[in-house]
Design a protein around this motif. Structure first.
Motif, mmCIF file in Angstrom:
data_model
loop_
_atom_site.group_PDB
_atom_site.id
_atom_site.type_symbol
_atom_site.label_atom_id
_atom_site.label_comp_id
_atom_site.label_asym_id
_atom_site.label_seq_id
_atom_site.Cartn_x
_atom_site.Cartn_y
_atom_site.Cartn_z
ATOM 1 N N LEU A 96 -33.430 -74.413 42.655
ATOM 2 C CA LEU A 96 -32.428 -75.405 43.073
ATOM 3 C C LEU A 96 -31.012 -74.871 42.886
ATOM 4 N N LYS A 97 -30.785 -74.208 41.761
ATOM 5 C CA LYS A 97 -29.454 -73.640 41.505
ATOM 6 C C LYS A 97 -29.106 -72.588 42.544
ATOM 7 N N ALA A 98 -30.082 -71.805 42.948
ATOM 8 C CA ALA A 98 -29.843 -70.758 43.939
ATOM 9 C C ALA A 98 -29.515 -71.341 45.313
ATOM 10 N N GLU A 99 -30.038 -72.536 45.591
ATOM 11 C CA GLU A 99 -29.816 -73.179 46.885
ATOM 12 C C GLU A 99 -28.582 -74.081 46.906
ATOM 13 N N ALA A 100 -27.927 -74.258 45.771
ATOM 14 C CA ALA A 100 -26.803 -75.196 45.680
ATOM 15 C C ALA A 100 -25.648 -74.770 46.580
ATOM 16 N N GLU A 101 -25.288 -75.665 47.486
ATOM 17 C CA GLU A 101 -24.174 -75.410 48.380
ATOM 18 C C GLU A 101 -23.321 -76.663 48.485
ATOM 19 N N CYS A 102 -22.009 -76.461 48.517
ATOM 20 C CA CYS A 102 -21.076 -77.576 48.645
ATOM 21 C C CYS A 102 -19.807 -77.056 49.309
ATOM 22 N N PRO A 103 -19.276 -77.783 50.288
ATOM 23 C CA PRO A 103 -18.057 -77.328 50.947
ATOM 24 C C PRO A 103 -16.823 -77.380 50.042
ATOM 25 N N HIS A 104 -16.912 -78.142 48.945
ATOM 26 C CA HIS A 104 -15.769 -78.278 48.039
ATOM 27 C C HIS A 104 -15.827 -77.329 46.845
ATOM 28 N N PHE A 105 -16.907 -76.544 46.748
ATOM 29 C CA PHE A 105 -17.105 -75.711 45.563
ATOM 30 C C PHE A 105 -16.007 -74.669 45.390
ATOM 31 N N GLU A 106 -15.455 -74.640 44.177
ATOM 32 C CA GLU A 106 -14.522 -73.596 43.754
ATOM 33 C C GLU A 106 -14.923 -73.219 42.334
ATOM 34 N N PRO A 107 -15.136 -71.930 42.076
ATOM 35 C CA PRO A 107 -15.609 -71.509 40.753
ATOM 36 C C PRO A 107 -14.711 -71.996 39.617
#
Length: 99
Positions: free
Chosen positions: A54-65
């Motif tokens: 699940l962590k490997a598949e996590a995608e979000c357009p707002h993601f910023e490290p």
């Protein structure tokens, strides 16, 4: 629908998409596990493997490290995405403008 929390203004639509997906997956997993008599150690080992995928598949357009633990995103505030929360229009008595 309003999410029940310490602050009643939290709405489901403001939840972090990734965390909501993980929560749904975990709830479904618990439903599956209840059907079988599996010891807790095995349950946690199976979940750990599922969670890694699940962590490997996590995608979000707002993601910023960021520098958080499990989901390292600067926009994450508890289980909310700050990018989804509307900006304050500055009309309440607690509003003050930055100088």
């Amino acid at each position: 629908m309003i999410k029940i929390s310490a602050d009643p203004s939290f709405h489901d639509k403001w939840l972090c998409t990734v965390l909501a997906k993980w929560e749904t997956a975990f709830d479904a997993y618990l439903d599956q596990v209840e059907c079988f008599e599996i010891d807790q150690d095995t349950v946690m080992k199976i979940w750990a493997r599922r969670f890694e995928s699940l962590k490997a598949e996590a995608e979000c357009p707002h993601f910023e490290p960021g520098r958080l633990t499990v989901l390292s995103c600067v926009h994450l505030h508890f289980d909310l995405c700050r990018r989804k929360i509307p900006l304050c229009p500055g009309r309440c008595k607690r509003y003050t403008r930055e100088k």
